[in-house]
Scaffold this active site. Sequence first.
Site, short mmCIF file in Angstrom:
data_model
loop_
_atom_site.label_atom_id
_atom_site.label_comp_id
_atom_site.label_asym_id
_atom_site.label_seq_id
_atom_site.Cartn_x
_atom_site.Cartn_y
_atom_site.Cartn_z
N ASP A 115 0.91 -1.14 0.00
CA ASP A 115 0.00 0.00 0.00
C ASP A 115 0.95 1.19 0.00
O ASP A 115 1.59 1.48 1.02
CB ASP A 115 -0.88 0.02 1.25
CG ASP A 115 -1.86 1.18 1.22
OD1 ASP A 115 -1.44 2.28 0.85
OD2 ASP A 115 -3.04 0.98 1.56
N HIS A 116 1.10 1.83 -1.14
CA HIS A 116 2.21 2.78 -1.23
C HIS A 116 2.05 3.96 -0.27
O HIS A 116 3.01 4.64 0.05
CB HIS A 116 2.46 3.22 -2.68
CG HIS A 116 1.51 4.25 -3.20
ND1 HIS A 116 0.27 3.93 -3.65
CD2 HIS A 116 1.62 5.60 -3.34
CE1 HIS A 116 -0.35 5.03 -4.05
NE2 HIS A 116 0.45 6.06 -3.87
N HIS A 158 -5.77 2.85 1.00
CA HIS A 158 -5.03 4.02 1.52
C HIS A 158 -5.78 4.77 2.62
O HIS A 158 -5.21 5.13 3.65
CB HIS A 158 -4.73 5.01 0.39
CG HIS A 158 -4.14 4.38 -0.84
ND1 HIS A 158 -3.22 3.38 -0.78
CD2 HIS A 158 -4.34 4.64 -2.16
CE1 HIS A 158 -2.88 3.03 -2.01
NE2 HIS A 158 -3.54 3.77 -2.87
#
Length: 494
Positions: free
Chosen positions: A181-182, A244
Amino acid sequence: MSTKIRNIPCLITIFGATGDLSHRKLFPSLFHLFQQDNLNDHIAIIGIGRRAYSNEEFRAQVKKSIQTHVNNTKHIDKFMEHVFYHMHDVSDAKSYEQLLTFSNQLDQQFGLEGNRLFYLAMAPKFFGVISDYLKDFGLTDTSGFKRLVIEKPFGSDLASAEELNNQIRQSFKEEEIYRIDHYLGKDMVQNIEVLRFANAMFEPLWNNKYISNIQVTSSEILGVEDRGGYYETAGALKDMVQNHMLQMVALLAMEPPISLNSEDIRAEKVKVLKSLRRLEPEEVRHNFVRGQYDEGTIDGVPVPKYRDEDRVDPNSDTPTLVAGKLLIDNFRWAGVPFYIRTGKRMKSKTIQVVVEFKEVPLNLYYKTDKKLDSNLLIINIQPNEGVSLHLNAKKNVQGIETEPVQLSFSMSAQDKMNTVDAYENLLYDCLKGDATNFTHWEELKSTWKFVDAIHEEWSQTPADFPNYEAGTNGPLESELLLSRDGFHWWEDVQ
Ligand code: BG6
């Protein structure tokens, strides 16, 4: 990045190495790690793609991408000596035999000690087949560590996520799976925890006694670009909220972990995600707003509506914006709404958290006719990176009027930020074997359950789309969500 990982040799195999993510993020990040001595000489990278390229051709492409995305390219040629190309069809068994031979050869050549990291920068429909083959052909049967890094989306609902999980768990253990999950790699997202748990002043106030509401926004100016095909299957709810947005909420709301080790942090995140109030259909209608952008103007340039974008159904009901009110049913947060908002083609590119504190018990300054300004703690995640605290101070005039003042701290001014990309942080963690900033299956289960209930309700009722003009902050309902509770979105605050 203080602890060097110079002593960790590794073969990094990237599936989807000719794609956009690899060129924009993965290779530049790996190069930057190499350049900073965070990757050593005992490293080899195999880029995997379907097309027939020679090593030289592939290296030329990678080099060009790095030059485009990294300012200082010192040592680039040395880095390139560690990059290889392997033509491969992910659904063809023979390709894996060849990949095994090639991997073993590089293992010997670079002294990689059998450590293997497989990065799947590909559509999720291939995750299962690739992980199966990796096991069947002995690529995971190695003397060193083996790790699988996968990109989102991880399933499209709880059932499909479960199916996918069961499949990849045939070949990799949970602790060997690194689900990206950047947002968890962003420095300021990582800073939420530090701010909360390394400072004595916030945690005592971090509860329903002192906080009136928390707002988490991730707005984008960009539209759906060339991703219409994928986006039609996801929409803002699955593309942004399930991962996010809920990850940021978990970091903001979790209890202090007993240590910084990844299991302890995860346990607290899972607990808070489980405490998210599951929404009944009626509550979905009341607490969640969906939007889809209409045509509009961005920076003076006219832009089309979502329904006119490439590979988008002209009658699409896919939401490009979601705003919602989340309630966390535990002692700390009972009664404190967490408002989230994310959308494409909005007014600005902003990722920001605003923590709004309750009013002082008695307003000594303005008696009845004027309210004091709210105390706010603002965590700016992007594009600005920093923190600011909005307080009231005495106005510089005679009398006792107050005015809002800010104490702020900017990370970019610390000469550090904006240089480290989220992917660089995450690749580095993965090589170290630190899974803290990756999504665990238990977290996914909770987030999918939460999001599925909203999706289910929305899929039953047609949307009144498009309902916001491109270049704006979204539909009126998003404002009403807060104004009904006596709040408003804090726009344009830093
Ligand atoms: C991705 C979504 O996960 O995040 C994209 O798939 C979105 O649709 C992107 O644009 C936003 O990331 P960032 O880091 O630019 O906020």
